[in-house]
Design a protein around this motif. Structure first.
Motif, mmCIF file in Angstrom:
data_model
loop_
_atom_site.group_PDB
_atom_site.id
_atom_site.type_symbol
_atom_site.label_atom_id
_atom_site.label_comp_id
_atom_site.label_asym_id
_atom_site.label_seq_id
_atom_site.Cartn_x
_atom_site.Cartn_y
_atom_site.Cartn_z
ATOM 1 N N ARG A 147 0.815 -1.214 0.000
ATOM 2 C CA ARG A 147 0.000 0.000 0.000
ATOM 3 C C ARG A 147 0.848 1.262 0.000
ATOM 4 N NH1 ARG A 147 -4.887 2.087 0.585
ATOM 5 N NH2 ARG A 147 -5.180 3.965 1.811
ATOM 6 N N TYR A 148 2.006 1.283 0.636
ATOM 7 C CA TYR A 148 2.646 2.587 0.898
ATOM 8 C C TYR A 148 3.695 3.123 -0.070
ATOM 9 C CZ TYR A 148 -0.421 3.269 4.612
ATOM 10 O OH TYR A 148 -1.569 3.470 5.299
ATOM 11 N N PRO A 149 4.326 2.482 -0.952
ATOM 12 C CA PRO A 149 4.717 1.074 -0.918
ATOM 13 C C PRO A 149 6.155 0.979 -0.405
ATOM 14 C CG PRO A 149 5.057 1.950 -3.100
ATOM 15 C CD PRO A 149 4.632 3.101 -2.237
ATOM 16 N N VAL A 150 6.511 -0.196 0.067
ATOM 17 C CA VAL A 150 7.888 -0.466 0.474
ATOM 18 C C VAL A 150 8.342 -1.684 -0.305
ATOM 19 C CG1 VAL A 150 9.416 -1.088 2.367
ATOM 20 C CG2 VAL A 150 7.492 0.450 2.785
ATOM 21 N N ASN A 151 9.390 -1.572 -1.074
ATOM 22 C CA ASN A 151 9.870 -2.692 -1.875
ATOM 23 C C ASN A 151 10.756 -3.590 -1.017
ATOM 24 O OD1 ASN A 151 10.556 -4.440 -3.859
ATOM 25 N ND2 ASN A 151 11.871 -3.024 -4.988
ATOM 26 N N ILE A 152 10.215 -4.745 -0.648
ATOM 27 C CA ILE A 152 10.950 -5.667 0.221
ATOM 28 C C ILE A 152 12.105 -6.309 -0.526
ATOM 29 C CG2 ILE A 152 10.757 -7.736 1.663
ATOM 30 C CD1 ILE A 152 9.322 -5.249 2.739
ATOM 31 N N GLY A 153 11.929 -6.552 -1.804
ATOM 32 C CA GLY A 153 13.022 -7.111 -2.603
ATOM 33 C C GLY A 153 13.137 -8.617 -2.535
#
Length: 248
Positions: free
Chosen positions: A58-64
């Motif tokens: 949603r926020y987004p944060v790219n975890i990878g």
């Protein structure tokens, strides 16, 4: 993709995540991760994972790490078996290694092994905008495996429902056995299992509403995720209540 503003629903999910992590910490500190509570511990981790995945998108944060976005890869294939193992173990039935292997094989294969072996199997839109996106006009080229995972995405909830129905029948028979064996049985244990199962049905029910809207409109609206994601915290709070009653 633009980050979304922090609204009340996101705050509630963050609170639920914090509570879940708090419970996990207490279970470790109080040495509650043993016997049937091992499965409960793993189930709590799964609920926390799903909520963290939603927030990162949603926020987004790219975890990878591709398998972190497990909902798209069929990670809902795991809560059913974990909940079943918890119920079996808590009611005195031994969980065998062969059963663990059989029940968890679909999750391990589809949600861990295939994504690790074929990194990037899903495109950006599938991860961030939903699993019906292979059918939209924005995708120039879609592989057969991406279509397959769209089917997995829908099928994983049917899989979860099948486990919940099986667990409900098992618990009903278990209660009958207890009432036959113990004349003074009052149903406290069964009530907890019933509440836990009901909370799982609640999560699945709201997920079904979300998927129905997604299927018929074929448009992913990010706010629709709030139909089912916050309800995962209900199970977390039930575990908090149960453990508090047992004085940890």
């Amino acid at each position: 993709m633009e980050a979304q503003s922090l609204d009340i629903w996101s705050i509630l999910i963050i609170i639920g995540l914090a509570q879940g992590i708090f419970v996990l910490s207490l279970m470790i500190l109080k040495q509650q991760v043993r016997k049937h509570n091992t499965w409960l511990f793993l189930l709590l981790i799964t609920m926390i994972w799903f909520q963290a995945e939603f927030l990162s998108i949603r926020y987004p944060v790219n975890i990878g790490v591709s398998i972190f976005y497990g909902t798209r890869y069929g990670s809902w294939l795991v809560p059913g078996p974990l909940f079943l193992f918890y119920i079996w173990s808590a009611t005195g039935r031994r969980v065998k290694w062969r059963q663990i292997f059989i029940h968890l094989a679909p999750f391990v294969l589809l949600s861990i092994l295939v994504p690790l072996a074929m990194d990037g199997i899903l495109n950006f839109r599938q991860i961030h905008y939903g699993m019906l996106t292979p059918f939209d006009a924005y995708n120039q080229e879609v592989t057969a495996l991406q279509y397959f995972y769209s089917a997995v995405f829908m099928g994983q909830y049917i899989h979860f429902l099948a486990y919940l129905v099986f667990i409900s029948v098992y618990l009903k028979n278990y209660e009958k056995q207890l009432r036959t064996t113990y004349s003074n049985y009052e149903g406290e244990t069964y009530r907890w299992f019933g509440l836990a199962t009901l909370s799982m049905y609640l999560v699945l029910g709201f997920a079904t509403v979300f998927l129905t809207l997604l299927f018929f409109t074929q448009i992913y609206r990010r706010h629709l995720d709030y139909i089912y994601v916050p309800h995962m915290s209900v199970f977390v709070y039930l575990v908090i209540y149960k453990q508090a009653c047992e004085k940890w």
